[in-house]
Motif scaffolding. Structure first.
Motif, mmCIF file in Angstrom:
data_model
loop_
_atom_site.group_PDB
_atom_site.id
_atom_site.type_symbol
_atom_site.label_atom_id
_atom_site.label_comp_id
_atom_site.label_asym_id
_atom_site.label_seq_id
_atom_site.Cartn_x
_atom_site.Cartn_y
_atom_site.Cartn_z
ATOM 1 N N GLN A 207 26.019 -8.761 19.857
ATOM 2 C CA GLN A 207 26.490 -8.391 21.185
ATOM 3 C C GLN A 207 26.591 -9.623 22.080
ATOM 4 O OE1 GLN A 207 23.767 -6.225 23.670
ATOM 5 N NE2 GLN A 207 22.095 -6.648 22.278
ATOM 6 N N ALA B 113 22.324 0.986 11.296
ATOM 7 C CA ALA B 113 21.231 1.235 12.234
ATOM 8 C C ALA B 113 21.118 0.129 13.274
ATOM 9 C CB ALA B 113 19.928 1.344 11.470
ATOM 10 N N ASN B 114 21.476 -1.072 12.873
ATOM 11 C CA ASN B 114 21.294 -2.226 13.739
ATOM 12 C C ASN B 114 22.362 -2.219 14.821
ATOM 13 O OD1 ASN B 114 20.768 -4.645 14.852
ATOM 14 N ND2 ASN B 114 20.775 -5.790 12.937
ATOM 15 N N ASP B 115 22.221 -1.327 15.756
ATOM 16 C CA ASP B 115 23.313 -1.050 16.663
ATOM 17 C C ASP B 115 22.745 -0.766 18.048
ATOM 18 O OD1 ASP B 115 25.029 0.846 18.121
ATOM 19 O OD2 ASP B 115 26.330 0.545 16.393
ATOM 20 N N ILE B 116 23.276 -1.463 19.038
ATOM 21 C CA ILE B 116 22.710 -1.366 20.378
ATOM 22 C C ILE B 116 22.889 0.035 20.974
ATOM 23 C CG2 ILE B 116 24.793 -2.265 21.539
ATOM 24 C CD1 ILE B 116 21.160 -3.012 22.523
ATOM 25 N N THR B 117 23.989 0.705 20.597
ATOM 26 C CA THR B 117 24.201 2.055 21.135
ATOM 27 C C THR B 117 23.120 2.989 20.620
ATOM 28 O OG1 THR B 117 26.526 1.596 21.015
ATOM 29 C CG2 THR B 117 25.910 3.869 21.379
ATOM 30 N N VAL C 8 15.032 -5.316 21.944
ATOM 31 C CA VAL C 8 16.321 -4.668 22.194
ATOM 32 C C VAL C 8 16.635 -4.635 23.696
ATOM 33 C CG1 VAL C 8 17.525 -2.473 22.015
ATOM 34 C CG2 VAL C 8 16.216 -3.307 20.108
ATOM 35 N N PHE C 9 15.611 -4.439 24.513
ATOM 36 C CA PHE C 9 15.838 -4.394 25.968
ATOM 37 C C PHE C 9 15.024 -5.508 26.641
ATOM 38 C CE2 PHE C 9 15.711 0.072 24.401
ATOM 39 C CZ PHE C 9 17.074 0.301 24.422
ATOM 40 N N MET D 92 34.069 5.712 20.219
ATOM 41 C CA MET D 92 33.166 4.757 20.877
ATOM 42 C C MET D 92 32.823 3.623 19.895
ATOM 43 S SD MET D 92 29.541 5.643 22.631
ATOM 44 C CE MET D 92 30.110 7.151 23.406
ATOM 45 N N SER D 93 33.075 2.411 20.321
ATOM 46 C CA SER D 93 32.807 1.308 19.395
ATOM 47 C C SER D 93 31.318 0.950 19.413
ATOM 48 C CB SER D 93 33.637 0.090 19.798
ATOM 49 O OG SER D 93 33.177 -0.393 21.023
ATOM 50 N N HIS D 94 30.824 0.603 18.269
ATOM 51 C CA HIS D 94 29.413 0.243 18.166
ATOM 52 C C HIS D 94 29.284 -1.265 17.991
ATOM 53 C CE1 HIS D 94 27.865 4.442 16.864
ATOM 54 N NE2 HIS D 94 28.560 4.448 17.979
ATOM 55 N N VAL D 95 28.384 -1.858 18.745
ATOM 56 C CA VAL D 95 28.193 -3.308 18.656
ATOM 57 C C VAL D 95 26.825 -3.599 18.063
ATOM 58 C CG1 VAL D 95 28.215 -5.464 19.959
ATOM 59 C CG2 VAL D 95 29.524 -3.494 20.782
ATOM 60 N N ALA D 96 26.826 -4.370 16.999
ATOM 61 C CA ALA D 96 25.533 -4.725 16.399
ATOM 62 C C ALA D 96 24.720 -5.547 17.389
ATOM 63 C CB ALA D 96 25.748 -5.517 15.123
ATOM 64 N N ILE D 97 23.411 -5.315 17.383
ATOM 65 C CA ILE D 97 22.559 -5.972 18.375
ATOM 66 C C ILE D 97 22.663 -7.487 18.288
ATOM 67 C CG2 ILE D 97 20.139 -6.372 19.002
ATOM 68 C CD1 ILE D 97 19.701 -3.421 18.171
ATOM 69 N N GLN E 66 15.500 -0.172 15.211
ATOM 70 C CA GLN E 66 16.944 -0.414 15.269
ATOM 71 C C GLN E 66 17.378 -1.861 15.129
ATOM 72 O OE1 GLN E 66 18.938 2.004 15.276
ATOM 73 N NE2 GLN E 66 17.849 3.769 16.051
ATOM 74 N N ALA E 67 16.476 -2.801 15.203
ATOM 75 C CA ALA E 67 16.953 -4.191 15.239
ATOM 76 C C ALA E 67 16.479 -5.010 14.051
ATOM 77 C CB ALA E 67 16.529 -4.845 16.547
ATOM 78 N N ASP F 282 33.549 1.594 27.700
ATOM 79 C CA ASP F 282 32.683 2.319 26.766
ATOM 80 C C ASP F 282 31.258 2.366 27.272
ATOM 81 O OD1 ASP F 282 34.450 3.087 24.960
ATOM 82 O OD2 ASP F 282 33.999 1.554 23.454
ATOM 83 N N ALA G 231 20.325 2.146 19.570
ATOM 84 C CA ALA G 231 19.037 1.728 20.123
ATOM 85 C C ALA G 231 18.776 2.437 21.443
ATOM 86 C CB ALA G 231 19.010 0.220 20.314
#
Lengths: 224, 589
Positions: free
Chosen positions: B9, A24-28, B111-112, B1-6, B191-192, A181, A30
């Motif tokens: 990043q 879940a801890n994922d910027i996408t 997050v933002f 699509m690659s996912h980047v942990a917050i 999410q974070a 991406d 989010a």
């Protein structure tokens, strides 16, 4: 873990690192989460507008804009053409997202440009409808039906304009930088937004061009 | 699509390099929180002065020539609107929400961050627009904070021209600011969260802020919708809310609109707004009470469920504000029932706070005093809500001082008590220094007793039938001699309480430099914000590695442990093995 399951868990009983949030801890995710909440907020806003609109239709001074041949929106052709524009933008974005990795760069850019163009055509088409209404004497303050038509189509247009601005930035980035991406993600988010605005427009189209009888039936159904 | 942990990043774009990016155009949630806090407290002080002016007029009518009926109504309106929206909502969610969310859930930032910065500057813009309305022709709006049409936008009303236009624009801008912030808070919480921080391990502060933010996101659109439509009614002469009106002998061009429609929209926002303010306060006070009573919060799960239940129910009670507007009796019955039902989870929370205190190792620190004070004021305000929730009792009491006493106790004084508890509690983390204890205790006792001296007599005035919003009562039969002297005594108390708040402001500023230095975890807190490597926390909050959470937020006084608290990020130790054995306490004895 489902929400209900989480809410009934007893956090004081376990001491460990259970249920890691690495997924879940994922910027996408989010960004998708934020978009979903944004759409929820916009939906609530328009839902409230719809309720006020339907209740206002039941007042005696309300004169629907369609239903009888002489009313300005009885001929829906210009609105159908606008619908085709926004629908086309939505379809192009769908295709673009599905085939993003396989498409050559010039095609990605062209499709983005095409989306922008058809969205702008939709907006200018809406403005033309406004002009046409005003030319026939259907001004904003003449009747609540007109007020709602200008207000709701205007707000919908503003939301689309915001999307157009974001998509323009994406297009500029696509033209200047190598495909990444990040871009595909942004386009995918835009796709969801456009689909949403298309759906919203279809509801608006139906509501704003309904006849007095239809409003009466809806109001009765809603208990208003 | 690659996912980047917050947390991983690579995005140093908002790493502050200069004074301007660090303190002004900052994207750091802590700086933004402080910006929100300072702006909200400033605008709150303006509203406090306005309330002082109102009280001077009410307590000593015909004494102050500079307060005329029009300016009195403007003070009432601006005081209400500023306090509810620009102070309480902004300070609780923009201020504490911003500061606490990333720290309590173990994130580096929102997050933002850019959107977060934008949210603050948009909020500031809304405040400036609102305050500007004092200086336009006709002055600020004097329509009452509910802004009911048709009177709100008619020229005869104070501020009925430019004032109301600026008010509506300011509200719309505020809602845009809130939506940007709110999307950030919800997404960050969802999410974070750091590893191990499950939803049910979140401190109640976060639960309160989380649910309140959702309420805000779903309720503020109602205010936006009504503000937009009223703005069009005012500026472009549409008739969304405006019926046919003859104003000052002149037929206006309006016709057919429904003022009641506005009331429904307004209160569809207005009632959840009560809980947008109350829920973060409920959450934060729970954490303050548990920490200073050295005891786990009683019934954590029920507290969470109650927050969620109150949030849900708050959307189906709005018309209890409109009993006197007239409605189908069955609707009145429905809304009275839902209103009374909402008392159940709310009462449950009060019981749980009291039961947390029971047999706790209570430390009567200043934050704890404010927290206990909150339990009193909230219970009193809540109980009078039960009166007003019933249609037959509400009708005679509506628009009297009873209502003023009720809502000030329940959503004025109570959240403010929690805000003070929270400021005294978290100030050592925010600045590295304690607030002055002696001044704090004076502040508490004078505020707590002073608010009772203000609001309890108002209930009595309400029973006498003294109406609210009146500039002067004159010699009417409603205003007995005892009522007039009570009014004067309320005013004296209000002025004292107002001045005491300046002592608090002095304490804030003085302690920044001269306050006693505080250690990283001065109260022995379990939650993550007390475990940061630096105090005050630096940009990025956690140094190279994010904390990992192993336990819930309320491991206080666990038997078998040397310390009376176990931080959330402390792994399992041998002490834990025995910690839940029922006979352990017996063995220790």
């Amino acid at each position: 873990m489902s929400v209900i399951k989480q809410l009934v868990s007893k956090p004081w009983e376990s001491v460990d690192t259970q249920t890691s949030l690495s997924e879940a801890n994922d910027i996408t995710l989010a960004r998708y989460t934020a978009l979903k909440w944004l759409l929820a907020v916009i939906s609530v806003m328009f839902m409230l507008f719809f309720i006020t609109f339907i209740s206002r239709t039941q007042f005696t001074d309300f004169q629907a804009l369609a239903g009888e041949p002489w009313l300005p929106l009885s001929d829906k052709t210009p609105l159908w053409i606008n619908t085709a524009y926004i629908g086309l933008a939505s379809i192009i974005l769908q295709i673009l997202c599905k085939r993003f990795s396989r498409l050559p760069r010039w095609k990605v850019n062209s499709l983005l440009l095409l989306t922008l163009l058809s969205s702008m055509l939709f907006l200018s088409g809406q403005l033309a409808v406004w002009n046409n209404l005003m030319a026939q004497g259907y001004y904003l303050q003449t009747n609540p039906a007109n007020s709602f038509f200008y207000l709701l189509t205007g707000l919908h247009g503003l939301h689309l304009l915001l999307g157009v601005l974001i998509l323009t930035v994406t297009l500029i980035q696509c033209l200047l930088k190598p495909v990444s991406d990040k871009m595909s993600r942004r386009i995918d988010l835009t796709r969801i937004y456009w689909h949403y605005l298309l759906l919203l427009w279809l509801v608006l189209f139906f509501l704003l061009t309904s006849s007095t009888e239809t409003f009466k039936a809806i109001a009765e159904f809603c208990g208003l | 699509m690659s996912h980047v942990a917050i947390a991983d990043q690579v995005d140093n774009s908002h790493h502050p390099k200069s004074f301007i990016t660090k303190y002004i155009w900052s994207q750091d949630h802590k700086v933004i929180a402080i910006q929100y806090g300072i702006t909200a407290i400033f605008v709150g002080l303006v509203a406090l002065v306005l309330s002082g002016l109102m009280r001077l007029q009410l307590g000593f009518p015909d004494t102050f020539s500079f307060i005329d009926p029009a300016s009195y109504l403007q003070f009432v309106t601006m005081h209400g609107m500023i306090m509810v929206i620009y102070l309480l909502t902004a300070l609780l969610l923009g201020g504490f929400g911003n500061y606490l969310i990333p720290l309590m859930i173990g994130a580096r930032d929102m997050v933002f961050p850019y959107l977060n910065m934008l949210s603050y500057w948009t909020y500031l813009l809304s405040v400036i627009i609102l305050l500007a309305s004092f200086f336009v022709t006709g002055g600020a709006s004097g329509a009452g904070w509910t802004l009911y049409p048709p009177q709100a936008i008619l020229s005869g009303t104070p501020g009925g021209d430019a004032g109301i236009i600026l008010m509506l624009i300011s509200l719309a801008v505020f809602i845009i600011a809130f939506t940007m912030g709110g999307l950030n808070y919800v997404t960050t919480i969802l999410q974070a969260r750091t590893k191990g921080m499950t939803l049910m391990r979140m401190p109640l502060s976060i639960w309160g802020i989380f649910v309140a933010t959702i309420l805000g996101l779903l309720a503020f659109p109602a205010l936006l919708v009504s503000a937009i439509m009223m703005l069009l009614d005012k500026t472009l002469a549409t008739s969304f809310f405006m019926p046919a009106v003859v104003s000052l002998g002149e037929n206006l061009s309006y016709g057919g609109g429904s003022p009641i429609l506005f009331q429904h929209l307004f209160w569809f926002f207005g009632h959840p707004e009560v809980y947008i303010v109350a829920l973060p306060a409920f959450g934060m006070v729970s954490d303050v009470i548990a920490t200073h009573a050295r005891k786990n919060i009683f019934g954590y799960r029920m507290m969470v469920w109650a927050i969620v239940a109150i949030g849900g129910l708050s959307f189906v009670v709005w018309a209890h504000h409109m009993y006197v507007s007239g409605m189908n009796p069955y609707f009145g019955f429905f809304f009275a029932t839902t209103t009374l039902i909402i008392a159940v989870p709310t009462a449950l929370k009060v019981y749980n706070w009291v039961l947390t205190l029971w047999q706790g190792n209570i430390r009567l620190t200043v934050p704890m005093l404010f927290a206990i004070g909150f339990i009193f004021t909230f219970t009193h305000g809540g109980l009078t809500g039960l009166f007003l929730g019933n249609v037959v009792v509400d009708l005679p009491l509506s628009d009297t001082y009873f209502v003023v006493g009720h809502f000030h106790m329940v959503m004025g004084v109570s959240p403010v008590m929690v805000l003070y508890a929270a400021i005294y509690h978290w100030f050592p983390k925010i600045t590295g220094r304690y607030l002055n204890n002696r001044l704090g205790k004076w502040h508490f006792w004078l505020t707590f007793l002073g608010t009772y001296a203000i609001y309890l007599p108002m209930h009595y005035l309400g029973f006498l039938g003294v109406p609210r919003r009146y500039f002067a009562m004159g010699d009417s039969a409603l205003m007995s001699e005892s009522a007039a002297s009570l009014n004067a005594s309320i005013t004296v108390s209000a002025i004292i309480v107002g001045v005491v708040q300046l002592v608090f402001i002095f304490n804030l500023i003085w302690s920044l430099k001269h306050g006693k230095k505080a250690p990283a975890n001065p109260w022995g807190g379990t939650t993550l914000e007390w475990q940061t490597p630096q105090t005050p926390p630096q940009h990025g909050n956690w140094g190279p590695n994010l904390p990992v959470v192993y336990r819930w937020a309320y491991d206080f006084s666990v038997p078998g442990h040397t310390r009376d608290f176990i931080p959330q990020n402390e792994p399992k130790s041998t002490g834990d093995e025995n910690s839940y054995e029922p006979d352990l306490q017996e063995r220790e004895k």
